[in-house]
Enzyme design. Structure first.
Site, PDB file in Angstrom:
ATOM      1  N   PHE A   1      13.071 -32.622  72.656  1.00  0.00           N
ATOM      2  CA  PHE A   1      13.486 -31.598  73.618  1.00  0.00           C
ATOM      3  C   PHE A   1      12.502 -30.418  73.521  1.00  0.00           C
ATOM      4  O   PHE A   1      12.172 -29.986  72.421  1.00  0.00           O
ATOM      5  CB  PHE A   1      14.910 -31.150  73.276  1.00  0.00           C
ATOM      6  CG  PHE A   1      15.552 -30.319  74.338  1.00  0.00           C
ATOM      7  CD1 PHE A   1      16.237 -30.923  75.383  1.00  0.00           C
ATOM      8  CD2 PHE A   1      15.474 -28.933  74.304  1.00  0.00           C
ATOM      9  CE1 PHE A   1      16.841 -30.156  76.373  1.00  0.00           C
ATOM     10  CE2 PHE A   1      16.076 -28.165  75.288  1.00  0.00           C
ATOM     11  CZ  PHE A   1      16.767 -28.776  76.328  1.00  0.00           C
TER      12      PHE A   1
ATOM     13  N   ASP B   1      18.816 -31.961  64.779  1.00  0.00           N
ATOM     14  CA  ASP B   1      19.310 -31.263  65.958  1.00  0.00           C
ATOM     15  C   ASP B   1      20.344 -32.177  66.602  1.00  0.00           C
ATOM     16  O   ASP B   1      20.005 -33.265  67.084  1.00  0.00           O
ATOM     17  CB  ASP B   1      18.158 -30.983  66.919  1.00  0.00           C
ATOM     18  CG  ASP B   1      18.623 -30.245  68.161  1.00  0.00           C
ATOM     19  OD1 ASP B   1      19.802 -30.414  68.555  1.00  0.00           O
ATOM     20  OD2 ASP B   1      17.824 -29.509  68.742  1.00  0.00           O
TER      21      ASP B   1
ATOM     22  N   TYR C   1      27.947 -26.402  74.297  1.00  0.00           N
ATOM     23  CA  TYR C   1      28.252 -26.460  75.733  1.00  0.00           C
ATOM     24  C   TYR C   1      28.037 -27.828  76.344  1.00  0.00           C
ATOM     25  O   TYR C   1      28.310 -28.013  77.514  1.00  0.00           O
ATOM     26  CB  TYR C   1      27.431 -25.405  76.487  1.00  0.00           C
ATOM     27  CG  TYR C   1      25.961 -25.409  76.137  1.00  0.00           C
ATOM     28  CD1 TYR C   1      25.097 -26.346  76.695  1.00  0.00           C
ATOM     29  CD2 TYR C   1      25.438 -24.497  75.223  1.00  0.00           C
ATOM     30  CE1 TYR C   1      23.754 -26.359  76.354  1.00  0.00           C
ATOM     31  CE2 TYR C   1      24.101 -24.515  74.880  1.00  0.00           C
ATOM     32  CZ  TYR C   1      23.261 -25.452  75.445  1.00  0.00           C
ATOM     33  OH  TYR C   1      21.943 -25.475  75.091  1.00  0.00           O
ATOM     34  N   LYS C   2      27.524 -28.798  75.568  1.00  0.00           N
ATOM     35  CA  LYS C   2      27.320 -30.146  76.108  1.00  0.00           C
ATOM     36  C   LYS C   2      28.620 -30.922  75.921  1.00  0.00           C
ATOM     37  O   LYS C   2      29.630 -30.596  76.523  1.00  0.00           O
ATOM     38  CB  LYS C   2      26.093 -30.771  75.465  1.00  0.00           C
ATOM     39  CG  LYS C   2      24.817 -30.056  75.923  1.00  0.00           C
ATOM     40  CD  LYS C   2      23.570 -30.455  75.187  1.00  0.00           C
ATOM     41  CE  LYS C   2      22.379 -29.664  75.737  1.00  0.00           C
ATOM     42  NZ  LYS C   2      21.188 -29.777  74.917  1.00  0.00           N
TER      43      LYS C   2
ATOM     44  N   ARG D   1      19.988 -39.733  84.119  1.00  0.00           N
ATOM     45  CA  ARG D   1      20.885 -39.836  82.956  1.00  0.00           C
ATOM     46  C   ARG D   1      22.329 -39.800  83.442  1.00  0.00           C
ATOM     47  O   ARG D   1      22.701 -38.921  84.227  1.00  0.00           O
ATOM     48  CB  ARG D   1      20.650 -38.667  81.989  1.00  0.00           C
ATOM     49  CG  ARG D   1      19.220 -38.529  81.501  1.00  0.00           C
ATOM     50  CD  ARG D   1      19.098 -37.442  80.427  1.00  0.00           C
ATOM     51  NE  ARG D   1      19.657 -36.166  80.844  1.00  0.00           N
ATOM     52  CZ  ARG D   1      19.816 -35.114  80.048  1.00  0.00           C
ATOM     53  NH1 ARG D   1      19.480 -35.204  78.763  1.00  0.00           N
ATOM     54  NH2 ARG D   1      20.319 -33.992  80.490  1.00  0.00           N
TER      55      ARG D   1
HETATM   56  C1  PLP Z   1      20.320 -28.708  74.888  1.00  0.00           C
HETATM   57  C2  PLP Z   1      19.329 -28.719  73.793  1.00  0.00           C
HETATM   58  C3  PLP Z   1      18.740 -27.534  73.329  1.00  0.00           C
HETATM   59  C4  PLP Z   1      19.071 -26.199  73.987  1.00  0.00           C
HETATM   60  O1  PLP Z   1      18.831 -25.129  73.154  1.00  0.00           O
HETATM   61  P1  PLP Z   1      19.576 -23.719  73.343  1.00  0.00           P
HETATM   62  O2  PLP Z   1      19.028 -22.932  72.251  1.00  0.00           O
HETATM   63  O3  PLP Z   1      21.055 -23.984  73.265  1.00  0.00           O
HETATM   64  O4  PLP Z   1      19.234 -23.200  74.703  1.00  0.00           O
HETATM   65  C5  PLP Z   1      17.859 -27.607  72.269  1.00  0.00           C
HETATM   66  N1  PLP Z   1      17.547 -28.807  71.704  1.00  0.00           N
HETATM   67  C6  PLP Z   1      18.075 -29.970  72.138  1.00  0.00           C
HETATM   68  C7  PLP Z   1      17.724 -31.258  71.484  1.00  0.00           C
HETATM   69  C8  PLP Z   1      18.966 -29.955  73.201  1.00  0.00           C
HETATM   70  O5  PLP Z   1      19.479 -31.096  73.647  1.00  0.00           O
END
Ligand code: PLP
Length: 426
Positions: free
Chosen positions: A137, A221, A246-247, A398
């Site tokens: 990501f 992560d 939030y996911k 997805r």
């Molecule tokens: C959604 C996601 C993020 C988002 O990071 P925020 O700091 O919450 O904006 C980071 N890393 C991964 C792997 C994600 O899926």
């Protein structure tokens, strides 16, 4: 495991929904509606989970207490704000397989990754590399590169990416070979527990064991793993982890993230860390002593007093998770996603393939569909038919049927809508 062949008609799906022990949870969420007022097929819980209906009440309680009590709410609110984050401790620990003192809700995900790398990425001249996965990501890529640069290393040289195979997946052999090749020069391995792009779930237990045996610190992560797949962070021995809420966790847009620090670091005030008053020993916090002494466990990484309103919304959702239980959610999730896969494969077409591994233990609920031709048109077709999913460049759609609020009938209707597109284009 081969998915048993289901009966692919609406009666079959209706029966599966009727037999679903978790079916009543759907009614606890606000489902976005089509212009005709029908619930949309919401397969985007991997990006932003839906709002639990009780979130409003939880948030309103805090607004009322703030209105009626002002500063006194820190101690006299129905749920006093001072120790408010503790209300989430047990449920968060249960969700990720941790001891209560190994977790804390705080900040946002990328912030937490940085704070934890301050303590757990301690490069030396001999060991400085960070192993991560190819196409991680973007926020994680920026975070690790900036950490390497912060310590005076060139990210080009410091960051080692586990390469994707030709099939768009990470092979176990490649992962373990990469760890082995860097057993003398890697300081940290930081992986997305479930890859956001191809939906692959890593063997976190095996990878953690191999990396730690090689002297490499392990961070995870879990943005796409928390609330999606069962986790045993403590038993697996992961050093640290962070995830957003939030996911799959339905905490609300930008809601508060969480982190895990293994018990082995609970009493390590000597570890370098960025400090703030909320991480200071709670018994003397308000005496405001001049020197920082961290609380034991994950709470010792807190900086600030937390935002109460997002935590209130998150409590509403975590209550749903606690009531449903990760084991039951996973059981339904395996069925839902397996059902989707088998329905899609009933009418294979050369234009698309599934990027996500077929082995159920190597994925969560998400399927990433690679569409070689007409992907954008297909995505528009799905949207027009009331399916909410997402598009990831260059060619991936997805779809994430989530066990808390999606149904077998939605999966069946999705497959019908999907196949209709290819029938029309042939
Ligand atoms: C959604 C996601 C993020 C988002 O990071 P925020 O700091 O919450 O904006 C980071 N890393 C991964 C792997 C994600 O899926």
């Amino acid at each position: 495991m081969t998915p048993q062949k289901p009966v692919h008609d609406s009666q079959y799906a209706a029966q599966m929904d009727a037999d679903d022990p978790l079916r009543h949870f759907r009614g606890q969420f606000h489902l976005p509606l089509t212009p005709e007022g029908e619930p949309q097929i919401y397969f985007c819980g991997n990006s932003l989970g839906l709002q639990p209906k009780n979130a409003k009440q939880y948030v309103e309680e805090e607004l009322q207490d703030w209105a009626s009590l002002g500063v006194e709410g820190h101690f006299r609110a129905r749920h006093p704000w001072m120790p408010y984050h503790e209300l989430l401790r047990e449920q968060t620990a249960a969700l990720v397989g941790a001891l209560p003192q190994e977790v804390v809700v705080m900040n946002t995900l990328t912030v937490n990754l940085h704070l934890l790398m301050v303590s757990f990425y301690r490069p030396t001249q001999e060991r400085w590399r960070i192993i991560t996965e190819e196409k991680a990501f973007p926020s994680d890529q920026y975070a690790v590169a900036s950490q390497a640069r912060f310590h005076g290393f060139d990210p080009e040289n410091a960051i080692v990416e586990i390469p994707l195979g030709e099939d768009g997946r990470f092979s176990s052999d490649t992962i373990f070979e990469t760890i082995d090749r860097h057993r003398d020069d890697a300081a940290l391995l930081l992986l997305g527990g479930v890859n956001y792009y191809n939906g692959q779930c890593f063997d976190i237990a095996g990878i953690t064991a191999a990396a730690r045996e090689a002297g490499i610190t392990v961070g995870m992560d879990l943005a796409h793993a928390a609330g999606n797949v069962p986790l045993r962070l403590h038993d697996w021995g992961v050093d640290f982890a962070a995830w957003c809420s939030y996911k799959y966790l339905n905490g609300g847009p930008g809601s508060t993230a969480a982190c895990f620090v293994h018990e082995r670091y609970a009493e390590r005030p000597d570890l370098p860390r960025f400090a703030g008053w909320w991480g200071h020993d709670a018994s003397t916090r308000f005496a405001m002593p001049p020197h920082f002494h961290p609380m034991p466990g994950a709470e010792g990484w807190q900086l600030s007093n937390p935002a109460i309103l997002p935590l209130a919304a998150l409590r509403a959702s975590m209550d749903q998770f606690a009531a449903a239980g990760m084991d039951r959610l996973r059981e339904k999730s395996l069925q839902l996603t397996g059902y989707m896969e088998s329905l899609l494969f009933e009418r294979a077409h050369p234009s698309w393939s599934i990027l996500t591994p077929g082995e159920p233990e190597q994925r969560g609920c998400q399927l990433s569909l690679r569409v070689r031709e007409g992907g954008h048109d297909l995505f528009r077709h799905l949207a027009a038919e009331g399916v909410i999913c997402d598009w990831r460049e260059p060619d991936v759609i997805r779809v994430a049927p989530t066990p808390l609020y999606n149904t077998f009938d939605e999966v069946r209707r999705f497959a019908e809508i999907f196949h209709a597109f290819f029938a029309d284009t042939d």
